[in-house]
Write a protein that holds these residues in place. Sequence first.
Motif, PDB file in Angstrom:
ATOM      1  N   ALA A 254       0.975  -1.309   0.119  1.00  0.00           N
ATOM      2  CA  ALA A 254      -0.081  -0.032   0.010  1.00  0.00           C
ATOM      3  C   ALA A 254       0.977   1.159   0.100  1.00  0.00           C
ATOM      4  O   ALA A 254       0.450   2.173  -0.591  1.00  0.00           O
ATOM      5  CB  ALA A 254      -0.782  -0.051   0.976  1.00  0.00           C
ATOM      6  N   ALA A 255       1.892   1.388   0.708  1.00  0.00           N
ATOM      7  CA  ALA A 255       2.867   2.415   0.821  1.00  0.00           C
ATOM      8  C   ALA A 255       3.338   2.670  -0.764  1.00  0.00           C
ATOM      9  O   ALA A 255       3.546   3.825  -0.973  1.00  0.00           O
ATOM     10  CB  ALA A 255       3.824   2.065   2.031  1.00  0.00           C
ATOM     11  N   ARG A 256       3.799   1.603  -1.234  1.00  0.00           N
ATOM     12  CA  ARG A 256       4.455   1.691  -2.521  1.00  0.00           C
ATOM     13  C   ARG A 256       3.407   2.321  -3.469  1.00  0.00           C
ATOM     14  O   ARG A 256       3.559   3.281  -4.622  1.00  0.00           O
ATOM     15  CB  ARG A 256       5.025   0.482  -3.124  1.00  0.00           C
ATOM     16  CG  ARG A 256       6.232   0.088  -2.465  1.00  0.00           C
ATOM     17  CD  ARG A 256       6.955  -1.257  -3.101  1.00  0.00           C
ATOM     18  NE  ARG A 256       6.128  -2.380  -2.997  1.00  0.00           N
ATOM     19  CZ  ARG A 256       6.155  -3.283  -2.045  1.00  0.00           C
ATOM     20  NH1 ARG A 256       7.080  -3.260  -1.304  1.00  0.00           N
ATOM     21  NH2 ARG A 256       5.748  -4.265  -1.961  1.00  0.00           N
ATOM     22  N   ILE A 257       2.320   1.735  -3.354  1.00  0.00           N
ATOM     23  CA  ILE A 257       1.226   2.109  -4.368  1.00  0.00           C
ATOM     24  C   ILE A 257       0.898   3.812  -4.005  1.00  0.00           C
ATOM     25  O   ILE A 257       0.639   4.529  -5.127  1.00  0.00           O
ATOM     26  CB  ILE A 257      -0.037   1.493  -4.233  1.00  0.00           C
ATOM     27  CG1 ILE A 257       0.225   0.060  -4.846  1.00  0.00           C
ATOM     28  CG2 ILE A 257      -1.229   2.269  -4.830  1.00  0.00           C
ATOM     29  CD1 ILE A 257      -1.123  -0.726  -4.465  1.00  0.00           C
ATOM     30  N   ARG A 258       0.960   4.247  -3.006  1.00  0.00           N
ATOM     31  CA  ARG A 258       0.705   5.605  -2.506  1.00  0.00           C
ATOM     32  C   ARG A 258       1.776   6.672  -2.944  1.00  0.00           C
ATOM     33  O   ARG A 258       1.682   7.756  -2.975  1.00  0.00           O
ATOM     34  CB  ARG A 258       0.316   5.650  -1.166  1.00  0.00           C
ATOM     35  CG  ARG A 258      -0.983   5.186  -0.837  1.00  0.00           C
ATOM     36  CD  ARG A 258      -1.382   5.558   0.704  1.00  0.00           C
ATOM     37  NE  ARG A 258      -2.836   5.070   0.906  1.00  0.00           N
ATOM     38  CZ  ARG A 258      -3.051   4.029   1.584  1.00  0.00           C
ATOM     39  NH1 ARG A 258      -2.057   3.319   2.368  1.00  0.00           N
ATOM     40  NH2 ARG A 258      -4.316   3.647   1.948  1.00  0.00           N
TER      41      ARG A 258
END
Length: 302
Positions: free
Chosen positions: A54-58
């Motif tokens: 999720a952090a990478r997507i954001r």
Amino acid sequence: MRHTDTSDQRPPRKRAVVTGATSGIGAAIARRLATEGVDVDLVSHSQRRLERSAARIRDSAPDAELRLRRADLSSLADTAKLAERLTQPTPPDIVISNAACTVDPAETTPEGITRMLAVNHLAPYLLLRSLVRPLGDRPARFVVVGADPGTLARLPVDLDDLQLTRDRHRGPFPSLRPALGYGRTKNMNAMFVYAFAARLHGTAITVNGAHPGVIRDTGLGRNDRGLLRLLGRTMGLFPMPGPDTGADTPSWLATSPNVAGVTGRFHVRRREVPTAPHTTDVARCDRLWEESARLVGLPPKL
């Protein structure tokens, strides 16, 4: 002049579910959908990996609306619970079944199911089937990520041995046996697509299969041993496209207006392609459907 506020007239955002969303092709699919403004439910067995994904997507889509769904897709019970959670508050518009594993065909789950069969075939079968009734008349797109239909033509599903017991003993090289089982479960994916689409005829739900291509950094080979590991390393010496390329066809099937209403097809590089006759035979597909229903505890009829 009076100005009309049109903010409430915008079409609602689509919501997609992506299994195996924390690495490789699944992570690339989730990121691509999020950057296109789709809300994404990320599914994985690891909470830590979900949070990292999720952090990478954001990083790419700061405004992404993400839900983290921890579930063990090797467990039929956990998969059924996941399906129930996904219907809240409303069922998703898109489901991309991408999760898969390559392990020893002798490895079984606590429920007594061959792990590869459970993750690669029975989980998408149970998950997608469980969403049909909650969807009702709502349109939805289901996409099942399969494998190369040319290679798989040589590995027909043994309908008398869905648990892959014979693949546990086939061939002189035990390290190659996971590839045999994997290929058969991927053929099950194609057969499931055809049988499911036939049963969904007349509804607003479409279901299609996709081969993402031969892609590096998928994580599928993490459990490889012996000759299979050597083969993977040898292939790694040659240039191969990355997960973003692998994400293209599944994402396109999930969102493109060009394939609206298309169902019961298998695609490679955005083109419809045939799969082996043993995967399209209606009687064989029906038998796989019925045996799968028995294994997951559902009635054969939708």
